[in-house]
Design a protein around this motif. Structure first.
Motif: not given
Length: 775
Positions: A252-266
């Motif tokens: 869930e947090w990785y997805m939040n990071a990805a949706k906020n344009n964080d490459s590591y999260g993606m």
């Protein structure tokens, strides 16, 4: 006896004392009282053998109003009367100090123990005492603005709550703050970003290794909308750093990071879809997230996109595209990208192979710390010098592997390669052990093989099985196949077809491409060790094995076609597969073709275990009586020469033979052991223990025969030796050896003897012809 742990007493000035002289020099009565109250003073004295002082201290009463004075007298230091001693107050002070030490080791702060507040009540009490400096510990404290001239020092996460709608001039009222941040409302008034404070506290906690606090502050930043901290919170949940691991929350947090344009999260979201963790496995979605990260200038995203194109994961396989993305990663000065690019040059991925260029690239990053403990370019160079035609240089290869190990003492792959390079099997085994202990799967497998075959170490089936199991758990299908063989053949364990089949199936499921496991399953069905749905199922197993390129699978498939076993009879197909097996070097296939060409079919070597063949075979051996063997008399049902007396003595052994097992002979030893008997069947030997007790020894359980006059039998629980006076593998000894599967040396007198024994039950072929092929 356990060794004493001699701790030092730490005094108020920071000195650590380990003898009476140092204690006197740095003596602080309040500290010493504290050590007396918690018992450490007495323990310290005992550890350093100050028995006289220990006896005196042990007699002291903690409630004695003269306690301080008496302690000073014991240690011969000057006593300064500072009023009546309050033992309860001293104990509380000591307890407070120990609690404070859980938050800080700063001596400056510890010296202010009397000025510490752990909650607002403590702070109010200190304000009433008109203390100028107050240490606030971990919490939110409302600061009274009318109490001028105060200094507040924070320990842990301390928030000063300022109830004011205007900015306060703290210098004017003499209030100072150290290591304390303001509450969000007052921070907003100052136009201070509280997230910046949380980030600073996160870095401080991370630096000192406090995972729980680091997580706490990272979570505050993430909840405030900071994308990178969302990724950090995800990693904390995934790996249990400062919080219980929870892959669902991590995703869930990785997805939040990805949706906020964080490459590591993606990249992490891509990993979850790629591996099927928490979410359904979806290689296409994984590729899409990796591609988003790559377009966002993430070198890790580029590497993952390259891997997807290389392996065809979620996208069409395309070596040229893989190379393109690896180049992009390398162009951004990523050592990972350079390493991947070197791999492409070595294996000709997306371009012509260029080993020189690969070596150049590996050399450029060989000692980069970023790769240490993961990828080892030095080890890759060692592989090139060990395996690549035209570049083989074992000395250089060894130097590279040793350098790789020097850089990473846990490089089990390099350790295993060193073991493969060494000529001395004992030294090799030592390196395989190091590799295995470092967690490298092939090192585990090679250790298992060492114990299994006795290479570099004494043969030990139990240890071999343990290491094969470890290698199998690590995913080595070869180890799974070996475990299947062990249970199929009964090496060190009881024969168990079901367990054998389980291991062979594990090997197939793990991706074994050799075809060996399929063939072994066919053998199990053919021998009746496991059930099958019909002959067609055995045929299917051999077909899978043959099509995978396994020589024995080809041979057995050919035999199925020749005999119409599980399929329609097809002589041409059968011979085609047997020829392929022969071309692959399978000796039994070559011998079969030779027999066909000569219009003669030599019986299968398993025919030696047929009752009639065994009876005639042992009779022929008895007639020859090689090498002056005079110890053994062997009596046979073959010619009905058994006496009633002998049958009576061996009745229990004979009665033990049931079902399709057939009685062959009785062996009697003359001389010292004239009361030794063996009843021999086509499947086992029954050994006489007493008139009412016979032990059954299947030929498959006989694991060692020596020229010293005994053979060793392995059972499920133990092993034991049976002494039976064989002389140089004489008549009965040679028979037992061959039934147990041991083969004499090709040029030995025993082999010459076996070629001379032509038996009617073998259609006139000799025992040597059947066991070893025509001379």
């Amino acid at each position: 006896m356990a060794k004493k742990i001699k701790f030092a007493l730490k005094m108020q000035d920071g000195a650590e004392v380990r003898n009476i002289e140092d204690l006197r020099e740095h003596f602080d009565i309040d500290t010493v009282v504290g050590y007396f109250l918690d018992g450490r003073l007495l323990t310290w004295l005992g550890n350093f053998y100050y028995d006289t002082e220990a006896d005196l201290v042990e007699k002291l009463d903690k409630n004695d109003g003269q306690l301080k004075k008496k302690l000073c007298e014991i240690f011969d230091v000057e006593y300064e009367d500072d009023g009546e001693f309050d033992v309860e107050l001293a104990a509380k002070r000591r307890e407070k100090l120990e609690k404070l030490k859980q938050y800080t080791a700063d001596e400056k702060i510890l010296s202010l123990v009397d000025n510490v507040a752990f909650d607002r009540d403590d702070m109010v009490e200190l304000l009433d005492e008109e203390v100028d400096t107050i240490v606030l510990v971990d919490g939110t404290y409302r600061i009274p603005l009318r109490e001028y001239g105060k200094k507040y020092i924070g320990v842990g996460n301390v928030v000063a709550e300022i109830k004011s709608k205007e900015i306060v001039n703290f210098d004017e009222i003499g209030i100072k703050f150290e290591n304390i941040r303001f509450d969000d409302e007052y921070s907003a008034l100052l136009k201070v970003d509280p997230v910046e404070d949380f980030r600073m506290l996160y870095e401080e906690a991370k630096e000192v290794g406090d995972k729980e606090k680091a997580f706490k502050y990272a979570l505050k930043c993430a909840e405030a909308g900071e994308a990178y901290m969302m990724y950090i919170v995800g990693t904390a949940y995934e790996y249990g750093k400062g919080v219980d691991d929870d892959e669902k929350k991590a995703f869930e947090w990785y997805m939040n990071a990805a949706k906020n344009n964080d490459s590591y999260g993606m990249c992490k979201v891509g990993d979850f879809y790629s591996e099927g963790k928490i979410v359904a496995k979806n290689e296409r979605k994984a590729f899409e997230w990796f591609f988003k990260a790559a377009k966002n200038k993430s070198v890790y995203g580029m590497l993952n996109v390259g891997d997807c194109y290389l392996l065809g994961l979620g996208v069409r396989k395309d070596d040229t595209e893989a190379l393109k993305w690896y180049r992009k990663s390398a162009a951004m000065h990523s050592v990972w990208g350079v390493n991947k690019l070197a791999y492409c040059y070595r294996h000709g991925i997306g371009l012509s192979a260029d080993i020189d260029k690969a070596l150049e690239l590996y050399s450029s990053i060989a000692e980069d710390d970023e790769l240490r403990g993961t990828v080892s370019p030095m080890r890759e160079m060692g592989d090139i010098y060990r395996l690549e035609d035209g570049y083989i240089d074992y000395e250089k290869s060894m130097q590279c592997y040793l350098k790789a190990i020097e850089m990473d003492e846990n490089d089990g792959e390099a350790m295993n390669a060193v073991g493969l390079l060494l000529d001395d099997e004992y030294e090799s085994f030592e390196w395989f052990v190091k590799s295995a202990e470092a967690g490298y799967c092939w090192g585990m497998y090679n250790v298992a093989c060492g114990y299994y075959y006795g290479n570099g170490v004494s043969e030990d089936d139990a240890k071999a099985i343990t290491w094969f199991e470890k290698a199998a758990e690590a995913g080595i299908s070869d180890a799974m196949i070996k475990l299947g063989d062990i249970y199929r053949l009964g090496y060190g364990v009881t024969v168990n077809g079901k367990r054998a089949a389980e291991w062979y199936n594990y090997a197939i499921e793990s991706g074994d491409t050799t075809g060996e496991a399929y063939c072994a399953l066919g053998f199990l069905m053919e021998s009746g060790m496991i059930s099958s749905k019909g002959a067609w199922e055995k045929f299917y197993q051999f077909k899978q094995s043959a099509e995978a390129g396994y020589a024995w699978g080809m041979y057995k498939l050919g035999m199925c076609y020749l005999d119409g076993d599980g399929t329609n009879k097809d002589i041409d197909k059968g011979m085609e597969w047997i020829h392929q097996a022969a071309d692959d070097g399978l000796e039994v296939a070559r011998d079969f073709i030779t027999d066909i060409e000569n219009a003669i079919r030599v019986p299968d070597r398993s025919s030696i275990h047929e009752a009639d063949v065994m009876a005639e075979f042992i009779w022929a051996l008895n007639e020859v009586r090689p090498f002056g063997d005079s110890l053994h008399k062997i009596y046979f049902s073959y010619d009905n020469s058994l006496s009633k007396n002998l049958i009576s003595k061996c009745q229990k052994g004979v009665d033990g033979i049931k079902g399709d097992e057939r009685f062959i002979a009785i062996g009697v030893e003359d001389g010292l052991f004239s009361d030794e008997y063996m009843v021999i069947s086509n499947k086992a030997i029954y050994h006489y223990e007493n008139s009412n007790s016979w032990s059954r020894i299947p030929y498959s359980c006989i694991r060692r025969i020596t020229t010293a006059g005994f053979f060793t039998v392995y059972t499920e629980k133990d092993e034991y030796s049976i002494i039976y006076g064989f002389q140089n593998l004489s008549t009965l000894g040679l028979f037992v050896a061959l039934m147990a599967g041991f083969e004499p040396k090709k040029d030995s007198e025993h082999v010459k003897l076996l070629y001379s024994l032509k038996l009617d039950s073998l259609n006139g072929f000799s025992v040597g012809d059947v066991l070893f092929g025509e001379q």
